[in-house]
Scaffold this motif. Structure first.
Motif, PDB file in Angstrom:
ATOM      1  N   ALA A  88      24.499 -32.894  25.585  1.00  0.00           N
ATOM      2  CA  ALA A  88      23.821 -32.637  26.854  1.00  0.00           C
ATOM      3  C   ALA A  88      23.046 -33.873  27.266  1.00  0.00           C
ATOM      4  CB  ALA A  88      22.885 -31.437  26.727  1.00  0.00           C
ATOM      5  N   GLU A  89      23.031 -34.133  28.584  1.00  0.00           N
ATOM      6  CA  GLU A  89      22.418 -35.347  29.093  1.00  0.00           C
ATOM      7  C   GLU A  89      21.326 -35.007  30.114  1.00  0.00           C
ATOM      8  OE1 GLU A  89      26.454 -35.677  29.004  1.00  0.00           O
ATOM      9  OE2 GLU A  89      25.392 -35.590  27.095  1.00  0.00           O
ATOM     10  N   ARG A  90      20.133 -35.565  29.885  1.00  0.00           N
ATOM     11  CA  ARG A  90      19.042 -35.386  30.842  1.00  0.00           C
ATOM     12  C   ARG A  90      19.467 -35.915  32.214  1.00  0.00           C
ATOM     13  NH1 ARG A  90      13.691 -34.886  29.493  1.00  0.00           N
ATOM     14  NH2 ARG A  90      13.072 -36.578  30.899  1.00  0.00           N
ATOM     15  N   ALA A  91      19.045 -35.210  33.270  1.00  0.00           N
ATOM     16  CA  ALA A  91      19.424 -35.585  34.626  1.00  0.00           C
ATOM     17  C   ALA A  91      18.717 -36.871  35.064  1.00  0.00           C
ATOM     18  CB  ALA A  91      19.096 -34.459  35.596  1.00  0.00           C
ATOM     19  N   TYR A  92      19.419 -37.627  35.904  1.00  0.00           N
ATOM     20  CA  TYR A  92      18.888 -38.869  36.470  1.00  0.00           C
ATOM     21  C   TYR A  92      18.380 -38.559  37.884  1.00  0.00           C
ATOM     22  CZ  TYR A  92      19.567 -43.415  38.927  1.00  0.00           C
ATOM     23  OH  TYR A  92      19.433 -44.527  39.719  1.00  0.00           O
ATOM     24  N   TRP A  93      17.125 -38.124  37.965  1.00  0.00           N
ATOM     25  CA  TRP A  93      16.524 -37.852  39.263  1.00  0.00           C
ATOM     26  C   TRP A  93      15.813 -39.078  39.826  1.00  0.00           C
ATOM     27  CZ3 TRP A  93      17.746 -33.508  41.666  1.00  0.00           C
ATOM     28  CH2 TRP A  93      18.075 -32.368  40.923  1.00  0.00           C
ATOM     29  N   TYR A  94      15.439 -39.994  38.970  1.00  0.00           N
ATOM     30  CA  TYR A  94      14.550 -41.069  39.391  1.00  0.00           C
ATOM     31  C   TYR A  94      15.132 -42.432  38.975  1.00  0.00           C
ATOM     32  CZ  TYR A  94      11.586 -36.983  39.971  1.00  0.00           C
ATOM     33  OH  TYR A  94      11.110 -35.759  40.340  1.00  0.00           O
ATOM     34  N   GLU A  95      14.515 -43.108  38.022  1.00  0.00           N
ATOM     35  CA  GLU A  95      14.907 -44.472  37.681  1.00  0.00           C
ATOM     36  C   GLU A  95      15.978 -44.492  36.592  1.00  0.00           C
ATOM     37  OE1 GLU A  95      10.594 -44.004  38.756  1.00  0.00           O
ATOM     38  OE2 GLU A  95      11.861 -43.189  37.147  1.00  0.00           O
ATOM     39  N   ALA A  96      16.963 -45.363  36.753  1.00  0.00           N
ATOM     40  CA  ALA A  96      17.981 -45.552  35.725  1.00  0.00           C
ATOM     41  C   ALA A  96      17.423 -46.387  34.572  1.00  0.00           C
ATOM     42  CB  ALA A  96      19.198 -46.255  36.319  1.00  0.00           C
ATOM     43  N   GLY A  97      18.069 -46.269  33.417  1.00  0.00           N
ATOM     44  CA  GLY A  97      17.723 -47.107  32.279  1.00  0.00           C
ATOM     45  C   GLY A  97      16.425 -46.765  31.594  1.00  0.00           C
ATOM     46  N   THR A  98      15.900 -45.559  31.839  1.00  0.00           N
ATOM     47  CA  THR A  98      14.611 -45.162  31.262  1.00  0.00           C
ATOM     48  C   THR A  98      14.759 -43.964  30.327  1.00  0.00           C
ATOM     49  OG1 THR A  98      14.077 -43.604  33.042  1.00  0.00           O
ATOM     50  CG2 THR A  98      13.437 -45.916  33.369  1.00  0.00           C
ATOM     51  N   MET A  99      15.967 -43.689  29.884  1.00  0.00           N
ATOM     52  CA  MET A  99      16.244 -42.439  29.171  1.00  0.00           C
ATOM     53  C   MET A  99      15.768 -41.268  30.021  1.00  0.00           C
ATOM     54  SD  MET A  99      18.090 -42.524  26.508  1.00  0.00           S
ATOM     55  CE  MET A  99      17.814 -40.852  25.960  1.00  0.00           C
ATOM     56  N   ASP A 100      15.978 -41.429  31.359  1.00  0.00           N
ATOM     57  CA  ASP A 100      15.680 -40.364  32.321  1.00  0.00           C
ATOM     58  C   ASP A 100      14.235 -39.898  32.213  1.00  0.00           C
ATOM     59  OD1 ASP A 100      18.552 -39.951  33.388  1.00  0.00           O
ATOM     60  OD2 ASP A 100      18.758 -39.931  31.217  1.00  0.00           O
ATOM     61  N   GLY A 101      13.339 -40.879  32.204  1.00  0.00           N
ATOM     62  CA  GLY A 101      11.916 -40.601  32.236  1.00  0.00           C
ATOM     63  C   GLY A 101      11.243 -40.491  30.892  1.00  0.00           C
ATOM     64  N   LEU A 102      11.961 -40.674  29.806  1.00  0.00           N
ATOM     65  CA  LEU A 102      11.313 -40.679  28.490  1.00  0.00           C
ATOM     66  C   LEU A 102      10.559 -41.982  28.245  1.00  0.00           C
ATOM     67  CD1 LEU A 102      13.938 -38.974  26.134  1.00  0.00           C
ATOM     68  CD2 LEU A 102      12.122 -37.939  27.522  1.00  0.00           C
ATOM     69  N   LEU A 103      10.883 -43.010  29.033  1.00  0.00           N
ATOM     70  CA  LEU A 103      10.216 -44.303  28.902  1.00  0.00           C
ATOM     71  C   LEU A 103       9.713 -44.755  30.271  1.00  0.00           C
ATOM     72  CD1 LEU A 103      12.881 -46.024  26.638  1.00  0.00           C
ATOM     73  CD2 LEU A 103      10.621 -45.260  25.896  1.00  0.00           C
ATOM     74  N   TYR A 104       8.565 -45.431  30.264  1.00  0.00           N
ATOM     75  CA  TYR A 104       8.015 -46.055  31.464  1.00  0.00           C
ATOM     76  C   TYR A 104       7.571 -47.451  31.073  1.00  0.00           C
ATOM     77  CZ  TYR A 104       5.046 -46.921  35.530  1.00  0.00           C
ATOM     78  OH  TYR A 104       4.479 -47.464  36.660  1.00  0.00           O
ATOM     79  N   ASN A 105       8.093 -48.456  31.778  1.00  0.00           N
ATOM     80  CA  ASN A 105       7.881 -49.853  31.361  1.00  0.00           C
ATOM     81  C   ASN A 105       8.309 -50.043  29.903  1.00  0.00           C
ATOM     82  OD1 ASN A 105       6.904 -50.653  33.877  1.00  0.00           O
ATOM     83  ND2 ASN A 105       4.785 -50.142  33.333  1.00  0.00           N
ATOM     84  N   ASN A 106       9.388 -49.352  29.527  1.00  0.00           N
ATOM     85  CA  ASN A 106       9.982 -49.449  28.184  1.00  0.00           C
ATOM     86  C   ASN A 106       9.084 -48.906  27.072  1.00  0.00           C
ATOM     87  OD1 ASN A 106      12.499 -50.412  28.882  1.00  0.00           O
ATOM     88  ND2 ASN A 106      11.951 -52.568  28.632  1.00  0.00           N
ATOM     89  N   LEU A 107       8.071 -48.135  27.443  1.00  0.00           N
ATOM     90  CA  LEU A 107       7.181 -47.534  26.455  1.00  0.00           C
ATOM     91  C   LEU A 107       7.195 -46.021  26.613  1.00  0.00           C
ATOM     92  CD1 LEU A 107       4.166 -50.022  26.721  1.00  0.00           C
ATOM     93  CD2 LEU A 107       5.881 -49.903  24.883  1.00  0.00           C
ATOM     94  N   PRO A 108       6.868 -45.272  25.557  1.00  0.00           N
ATOM     95  CA  PRO A 108       7.020 -43.820  25.587  1.00  0.00           C
ATOM     96  C   PRO A 108       6.131 -43.130  26.606  1.00  0.00           C
ATOM     97  CG  PRO A 108       6.898 -44.595  23.319  1.00  0.00           C
ATOM     98  CD  PRO A 108       6.539 -45.760  24.190  1.00  0.00           C
ATOM     99  N   THR A 109       6.676 -42.087  27.218  1.00  0.00           N
ATOM    100  CA  THR A 109       5.905 -41.125  27.981  1.00  0.00           C
ATOM    101  C   THR A 109       5.637 -39.914  27.088  1.00  0.00           C
ATOM    102  OG1 THR A 109       7.876 -40.018  28.834  1.00  0.00           O
ATOM    103  CG2 THR A 109       7.021 -41.888  30.103  1.00  0.00           C
ATOM    104  N   ALA A 110       4.946 -38.921  27.616  1.00  0.00           N
ATOM    105  CA  ALA A 110       4.641 -37.735  26.811  1.00  0.00           C
ATOM    106  C   ALA A 110       5.910 -37.042  26.336  1.00  0.00           C
ATOM    107  CB  ALA A 110       3.779 -36.766  27.619  1.00  0.00           C
TER     108      ALA A 110
END
Length: 589
Positions: A309-331
């Motif tokens: 299963a793949e998280r949806a791409y609603w926003y920015e590409a290349g971020t693991m679909d929001g798991l990373l911001y500026n290449n660093l972890p989100t919550a």
């Protein structure tokens, strides 16, 4: 099966995040409980219990939910160091030569062949979404000659990529139920979607007879659409190797099991074998950034037996679909990291109300890993089947923040570390002041005697390519990998990639447990971290296939941290193994 819930379709990837507010408003009118775009989940009634049955195995850990749509780009977006802990499974990426401009991008992103080496290094596979060769969405279809020229170019590029091993399938079209007629409105000769599927399938097979073809890629599960699609595919001998659809509405995780059951009934009615199922886009725009929603999907996918299963791409590409911001972890990253830490077997969890979770048990580490969430207030996690961990266990409770995709969280929050007595094989852990948006982890280990690092890695938990995960009561953890038979072509090469994490750089003794019932010595290639191959020899075993009683020791020079170890019958830059051997596990000391 008819639903009141209007599906949220994936126009989101093509420019701004589309009509999100309008769609969510429509959902509310339809009578569905809706969370506002980007809003917090409301507080549900507290006092619920999540039950974990450690002794009831669901299936081997494979981290099915750890994938993304356009989740990986070239370069350091994202860095491998952030991908490794997720134990990624499968991605959907655009095809070679893509022109797709997602979310206002100024240049095309994430060409599957260009990111292939990174995904392989992280332990993942990928599907190529062929219509994303077009620049707009709905797709700017021109004509059949134009499409067939594109097909020839894309498929030939994959066939010629003779070092790329991780293309798990071609997706012929994306969301045909929503955009086929819109995309082809200016071409009276385009024909029906089912005719397009049949013709394109045959066009692909004229060039590439080996790579799987997947479909239909529907924007939402619909019985009639899937019945028609599978009937046509059977009648035209163009059946997909993997069934694909999206689960994109608020609370769609609640529907996964029913949709899988319905699809299985269609297969049965047509006399077809059950094929793997991929949910290659999941979670709505307002919920994809909520850590607990990720947990709900993890639990739903594991129970339903989803392959990937793949998280949806609603926003920015290349971020693991929001798991990373500026290449660093989100919550949300930490919920997926805890899920990535799971090993051994997924074990049964029984939710109550909105409190749910996914849990694993690794017998070699004597570790129970429970990732949960979805409710607020004071709730309870009851864990049964712990007698094998001793009379007392250490329980570490952690939590995520509740922030979204544009706020980093450097580390999870340690809530408590507590010793619990094991009474009749069980413990009951109260979790106070839960937030319904956050995710939580219980990590349960014996109070003493646990290994300092993971030493045993089960083959069935690893990345298995062109081989099969199988079960056996004599295999460690109940599973092993067999049918590692393919060699001579990157599209059919058989291998197992183990992603291991070791504390120091040194030479490790690697013990490989195996079965070889050929009566003669078999060989496989051994390589790690992209280096050259050596040969591992497996003397014959006398206990038969599916009974991995053999073991051999080899030496591997590993770096501190993550390493990828490949055992292969066939692989690029390797001449091919001899005979046949099944793999149970590796152990590093």
């Amino acid at each position: 099966m008819t639903h009141l819930r209007t599906p949220i379709r994936s126009e989101r990837r093509r420019g701004r995040p589309r009509r999100a507010a309008a769609v969510l408003s429509a959902l509310a009118v339809a009578g569905t409980a809706v969370f506002g775009f980007g809003s917090a989940t409301p507080a549900f009634a507290a006092g619920n219990t999540l039950t974990v049955d450690v002794g009831t195995t669901v299936r081997p850990v494979t981290h099915v939910a750890a994938g993304g749509l356009y989740g990986v780009d070239t370069g350091s977006t994202p860095p491998l160091s952030q991908l490794y802990p997720l134990h990624v499974n499968t991605f959907t990426q655009p095809p070679p030569g893509t022109q797709q401009l997602g979310n206002g991008a100024t240049h095309p992103c994430c060409d599957g062949l260009q990111v292939a080496d990174k995904i392989t290094a992280a332990g993942g596979q990928q599907y190529l979404r062929l219509p994303d060769v077009f620049s707009t969405f709905p797709y700017n279809w021109v004509s059949w000659p134009d499409w067939e020229s594109k097909i020839k170019t894309m498929i030939s590029a994959r066939v010629n990529a003779t070092s790329t091993t991780n293309i798990a399938g071609y997706e012929i079209w994306n969301e045909p139920d929503a955009n086929w007629t819109t995309s082809t409105k200016n071409d009276p000769n385009a024909g029906s979607y089912l005719d397009m599927w049949t013709r394109t399938y045959r066009d692909i097979r004229a060039i590439d007879t080996l790579t799987p073809i997947i479909g239909p890629g529907a924007s939402a599960y619909d019985h009639s659409f899937m019945q028609s699609f599978m009937t046509n595919a059977k009648n035209t001998n163009t059946l997909p190797a993997v069934a694909v659809w999206h689960e994109l509405g608020d609370f769609s995780y609640q529907d996964v099991q029913a949709h899988v059951a319905d699809f299985r009934s269609i297969e049965d009615s047509l006399g077809l074998p059950h094929i793997p199922i991929s949910i290659n886009e999941y979670a709505s725009p307002g919920q994809v950034d909520q850590p607990s929603i990720g947990v709900h999907y993890m639990a739903a996918f594991e129970r339903a037996g989803i392959h990937d299963a793949e998280r949806a791409y609603w926003y920015e590409a290349g971020t693991m679909d929001g798991l990373l911001y500026n290449n660093l972890p989100t919550a949300s990253y930490w919920a997926y990291k805890w899920y990535g830490d799971q090993s051994g077997n997924v074990v049964r969890t029984v939710p109550q109300s909105y409190l749910d979770g996914v849990a694993s048990y690794d017998a070699s580490r004597k570790q129970v890993n429970v990732v949960f969430g979805g409710d607020s207030g004071s709730n309870t996690v009851q864990v049964n089947g712990l007698a094998g961990l001793g009379s007392q266990v250490s329980v570490r409770l952690s939590s995520t923040n509740t922030t979204g995709r544009t706020t980093n969280q450097a580390a999870p929050n340690l809530v408590s570390t507590t010793t619990y007595p094991v009474v009749n094989g069980s413990i009951t852990v109260p979790v106070a002041n839960m937030d319904a948006v956050a995710a939580y982890q219980l990590l349960i280990t014996p109070t003493s005697g646990t290994p300092a690092y993971q030493q045993t890695y089960e083959a069935e938990n690893a990345t298995v390519v062109n081989a099969s995960r199988l079960s056996s009561s004599t295999a460690s953890n109940g599973g092993y990998v067999g049918r590692i038979d393919g060699t001579g072509d990157v599209r059919t090469d058989s291998f197992v990639d183990f992603l291991v994490d070791v504390p120091t750089a040194k030479a490790y003794t690697m013990t490989v447990k195996y079965a070889n019932a050929t009566g003669a010595t078999a060989t496989q290639g051994l390589a790690y971290n992209g280096g050259g191959f050596s040969t591992v020899s497996y003397p014959p075993t006398t206990s038969g296939w599916g009974n991995p009683t053999g073991s051999v020791d080899v030496t591997v020079q590993l770096k501190a941290g993550y390493n990828v170890i490949r055992l292969a019958k066939g692989s690029p830059n390797y001449g091919g193994g001899t005979g046949y051997a099944e793999l149970d596990s590796i152990r590093l000391q």
